[in-house]
Write a protein that holds these residues in place. Sequence first.
Motif, PDB file in Angstrom:
ATOM      1  N   ARG A 252      -2.216   3.458  -1.419  1.00 23.70           N
ATOM      2  CA  ARG A 252      -2.434   2.740  -0.736  1.00 23.70           C
ATOM      3  C   ARG A 252      -2.379   3.039   0.452  1.00 23.70           C
ATOM      4  NH1 ARG A 252       2.350   1.773  -4.387  1.00 23.70           N
ATOM      5  NH2 ARG A 252       3.538   2.689  -2.921  1.00 23.70           N
ATOM      6  N   VAL A 253      -2.321   4.111   0.813  1.00 24.57           N
ATOM      7  CA  VAL A 253      -2.792   5.207   1.915  1.00 24.57           C
ATOM      8  C   VAL A 253      -4.224   5.407   2.145  1.00 24.57           C
ATOM      9  CG1 VAL A 253      -1.873   6.206   3.718  1.00 24.57           C
ATOM     10  CG2 VAL A 253      -0.872   5.587   2.443  1.00 24.57           C
ATOM     11  N   ALA A 254      -4.387   4.706   2.931  1.00 29.75           N
ATOM     12  CA  ALA A 254      -6.362   4.974   3.713  1.00 29.75           C
ATOM     13  C   ALA A 254      -6.925   5.662   5.045  1.00 29.75           C
ATOM     14  CB  ALA A 254      -7.282   4.204   2.348  1.00 29.75           C
ATOM     15  N   PHE A 255      -7.573   6.602   4.534  1.00 26.87           N
ATOM     16  CA  PHE A 255      -8.228   7.284   6.280  1.00 26.87           C
ATOM     17  C   PHE A 255     -10.161   7.196   6.093  1.00 26.87           C
ATOM     18  CE2 PHE A 255      -4.086   9.223   5.609  1.00 26.87           C
ATOM     19  CZ  PHE A 255      -3.919   9.066   7.148  1.00 26.87           C
ATOM     20  N   ALA A 256     -10.416   5.864   6.888  1.00 24.27           N
ATOM     21  CA  ALA A 256     -11.871   6.032   7.269  1.00 24.27           C
ATOM     22  C   ALA A 256     -12.494   6.748   8.536  1.00 24.27           C
ATOM     23  CB  ALA A 256     -12.153   4.564   7.014  1.00 24.27           C
TER      24      ALA A 256
ATOM     25  N   ALA B 146       1.273  11.982   5.889  1.00 26.43           N
ATOM     26  CA  ALA B 146       0.914  10.603   4.408  1.00 26.43           C
ATOM     27  C   ALA B 146       1.068  11.528   3.396  1.00 26.43           C
ATOM     28  CB  ALA B 146      -0.182  10.328   4.768  1.00 26.43           C
ATOM     29  N   LEU B 147       0.752  12.914   3.269  1.00 29.82           N
ATOM     30  CA  LEU B 147       0.575  13.328   2.235  1.00 29.82           C
ATOM     31  C   LEU B 147       2.088  13.842   1.591  1.00 29.82           C
ATOM     32  CD1 LEU B 147      -1.379  16.529   3.326  1.00 29.82           C
ATOM     33  CD2 LEU B 147      -2.591  14.946   1.956  1.00 29.82           C
ATOM     34  N   LEU B 148       2.826  14.159   2.633  1.00 36.19           N
ATOM     35  CA  LEU B 148       4.108  14.392   1.971  1.00 36.19           C
ATOM     36  C   LEU B 148       5.033  12.537   1.876  1.00 36.19           C
ATOM     37  CD1 LEU B 148       5.508  16.110   5.524  1.00 36.19           C
ATOM     38  CD2 LEU B 148       5.451  17.794   3.525  1.00 36.19           C
ATOM     39  N   GLN B 149       4.980  11.756   2.463  1.00 35.53           N
ATOM     40  CA  GLN B 149       5.793  10.680   1.789  1.00 35.53           C
ATOM     41  C   GLN B 149       4.845  10.025   0.543  1.00 35.53           C
ATOM     42  OE1 GLN B 149       5.011   8.290   5.514  1.00 35.53           O
ATOM     43  NE2 GLN B 149       6.817   9.595   6.371  1.00 35.53           N
ATOM     44  N   ALA B 150       3.414  10.818   0.439  1.00 32.39           N
ATOM     45  CA  ALA B 150       3.746  10.324  -1.010  1.00 32.39           C
ATOM     46  C   ALA B 150       3.882  11.101  -2.135  1.00 32.39           C
ATOM     47  CB  ALA B 150       1.409  10.319  -0.803  1.00 32.39           C
ATOM     48  N   GLY B 151       3.982  12.331  -1.697  1.00 34.32           N
ATOM     49  CA  GLY B 151       4.727  12.928  -2.921  1.00 34.32           C
ATOM     50  C   GLY B 151       6.222  12.925  -2.740  1.00 34.32           C
ATOM     51  N   GLY B 152       6.457  12.225  -2.036  1.00 33.99           N
ATOM     52  CA  GLY B 152       8.231  11.701  -2.513  1.00 33.99           C
ATOM     53  C   GLY B 152       8.433  12.671  -1.532  1.00 33.99           C
ATOM     54  N   TYR B 153       8.400  13.391  -0.262  1.00 38.92           N
ATOM     55  CA  TYR B 153       9.238  13.645   0.248  1.00 38.92           C
ATOM     56  C   TYR B 153      10.122  12.559   1.213  1.00 38.92           C
ATOM     57  CZ  TYR B 153      11.132  17.137   3.945  1.00 38.92           C
ATOM     58  OH  TYR B 153      12.038  17.250   5.806  1.00 38.92           O
ATOM     59  N   PRO B 154      11.588  12.247   0.956  1.00 40.13           N
ATOM     60  CA  PRO B 154      11.931  11.303   2.008  1.00 40.13           C
ATOM     61  C   PRO B 154      11.203  11.235   3.852  1.00 40.13           C
ATOM     62  CG  PRO B 154      13.528  13.245   1.329  1.00 40.13           C
ATOM     63  CD  PRO B 154      12.151  13.709   1.413  1.00 40.13           C
TER      64      PRO B 154
ATOM     65  N   ASN C 197       1.436   3.609   7.675  1.00 39.53           N
ATOM     66  CA  ASN C 197       1.314   4.033   6.388  1.00 39.53           C
ATOM     67  C   ASN C 197       2.905   4.250   5.909  1.00 39.53           C
ATOM     68  OD1 ASN C 197      -1.414   4.853   6.634  1.00 39.53           O
ATOM     69  ND2 ASN C 197      -0.923   7.149   7.759  1.00 39.53           N
ATOM     70  N   LEU C 198       4.118   4.799   6.290  1.00 39.95           N
ATOM     71  CA  LEU C 198       5.122   4.672   5.551  1.00 39.95           C
ATOM     72  C   LEU C 198       5.527   3.443   4.810  1.00 39.95           C
ATOM     73  CD1 LEU C 198       7.815   6.007   5.487  1.00 39.95           C
ATOM     74  CD2 LEU C 198       8.839   5.261   7.186  1.00 39.95           C
ATOM     75  N   MET C 199       4.958   2.044   5.445  1.00 37.40           N
ATOM     76  CA  MET C 199       5.646   0.654   4.876  1.00 37.40           C
ATOM     77  C   MET C 199       4.624   0.647   3.116  1.00 37.40           C
ATOM     78  SD  MET C 199       5.754  -1.694   8.000  1.00 37.40           S
ATOM     79  CE  MET C 199       5.022  -3.307   7.371  1.00 37.40           C
ATOM     80  N   ALA C 200       3.131   1.367   3.510  1.00 37.62           N
ATOM     81  CA  ALA C 200       2.452   1.842   2.337  1.00 37.62           C
ATOM     82  C   ALA C 200       3.304   2.041   0.866  1.00 37.62           C
ATOM     83  CB  ALA C 200       0.919   1.483   3.077  1.00 37.62           C
ATOM     84  N   VAL C 201       3.299   3.302   1.059  1.00 40.70           N
ATOM     85  CA  VAL C 201       4.325   4.434   0.422  1.00 40.70           C
ATOM     86  C   VAL C 201       5.404   3.487   0.022  1.00 40.70           C
ATOM     87  CG1 VAL C 201       5.438   6.823   0.257  1.00 40.70           C
ATOM     88  CG2 VAL C 201       3.379   6.144   1.375  1.00 40.70           C
TER      89      VAL C 201
END
Length: 528
Positions: free
Chosen positions: A74-78, A92-100, A139-143
């Motif tokens: 749900r997070v993208a970088f163009a 984005a990497l950390l939050q998608a990977g479950g880091y709070p 990005n946080l909202m999307a995660v």
Amino acid sequence: MLAANIRTQLEAYLQKLEQPIELAASLDDGAKSAELRELLREIASLSPKITLREDGADARKPSFTVGAAGQAARVAFAGIPMGHEFTSLVLALLQAGGYPPKVDAATIEQIRNLKGELRFETFISLSCHNCPDVVQALNLMAVLNPGVTSTMIDGALFQGEVESRKIMAVPTVFVNGEAFGQGRMTLEEILAKVDTGAAAREAEKIGAKEAFDVLVVGGGPAGAAAAIYAARKGIRTGVVAERFGGQVLDTMGIENLISIPQTDGPKLARALEAHVAEYEVDVMNLQRAEALEPAGDDGLARVKLAGGATLKARTVILATGARWREMNVPGEREYRGAGVAYCPHCDGPLFKGKRVAVIGGGNSGVEAAIDLAGVVAHVTLLEFDGKLRADAVLQAKLKSLPNVSVIVNAQTTEVTGDGGKMSGLVFKDRVSGEEKQLELEGVFVQIGLLPNTDWLKGTVALSPRGEIEVDARGQTSVPGVFAAGDATTTPYKQIVIAMGEGAKASLSAFDHLIRSSAPAAQPEKLAA
């Protein structure tokens, strides 16, 4: 691609991943795709929890998505998120990977409770220091919410889309294809716009608060200093701010804050907020003050807010700062964000290869012209006076640039356009009286600041320039009401001066509380 020190730091951060993540790249045969491929492969090599696919089907190339493995991303970088946006990529990497995330539990719950589908697209420039705050919030909202997607789009790389969607300033945000907002927005501000019931809930909550000993109105350097000094006295302290950080958030390089050789506005604003958070200060952000009522028989002044709530306080410190001064000519407001801009650092890259003007020959105007000259085709600097007022070293640099013209004795009278975006401006030669026109794609206004004091007219004494009149102690014309910073008559509008004046006003407010014998806190704390 990454410098050795950045690579080492990123590898350490990626050890915090709690679950596998997947990067999916959409690439073509271009040089930028090759550059993005190199970056993503290097990132994937730094952690066994990261996998990379290069078979993405996004129409924007180069681009990539970030998501938890096995889930729809749900997070993208163009584009290639380097420069100011590299931090957005790391988060984005950390939050998608479950880091709070470092967000309070109530905000996380508010995000998760959002209903419906929200597809956010944010157009940025890699030199914009306000853009990452918006990208990171979305990005946080999307995660956190499956109904939200967030795409960062580098406007310099996707110029065709910028032109077709008439984007002339960054950050510009669309939601579900419709215009959502422009300029710096915090997570709180975004949530306030999409969560329609949030404002009413917050107003009810604020209106129920007990009276403060010191209420600071404004969250810039002066307001932050005032809050810290008051809280250290052990008295009940509150801060109400339209946006915490104030004008500092729009400042790029800061090199004259003593003991800090170099920083930038957003970084300083975060440091101010963190310092205030070290104390028991009730911070009420995103709240605009509309009226001040001096203390009545109950000894309490009242500050009315735009959201409908009213705050009570025994003393008030006004630290509302200043805003960009406008030209106040026809077309300026009509074409704001459509050619008329105020931040050359943020919006300059969108005018690559185009003709622009800078209004103002002081340090800010000349610095803006110098910066823009490295990006745009040509810069015309217009100064109202008969000569430039910038420092000699800046003027010398300006004169050395081949694609800059300077026009003095120029009074801008109109910004022209086709109804969608600006196409030029009209100015009068103040010597000959002749009216002239310039064909331009953009104009950057750099003519100083105006104090944010309109809401105080008729309540406290203001100077002819609209500044709050204060004495040597920061006292205004109203007993128990003090003021500090760029909104006051104190000369030299500098961050370090605003901080000192904020501290002074706070100490004066404390002295007023002692002498008026009306503290809300315990007597032993007031004696500390």
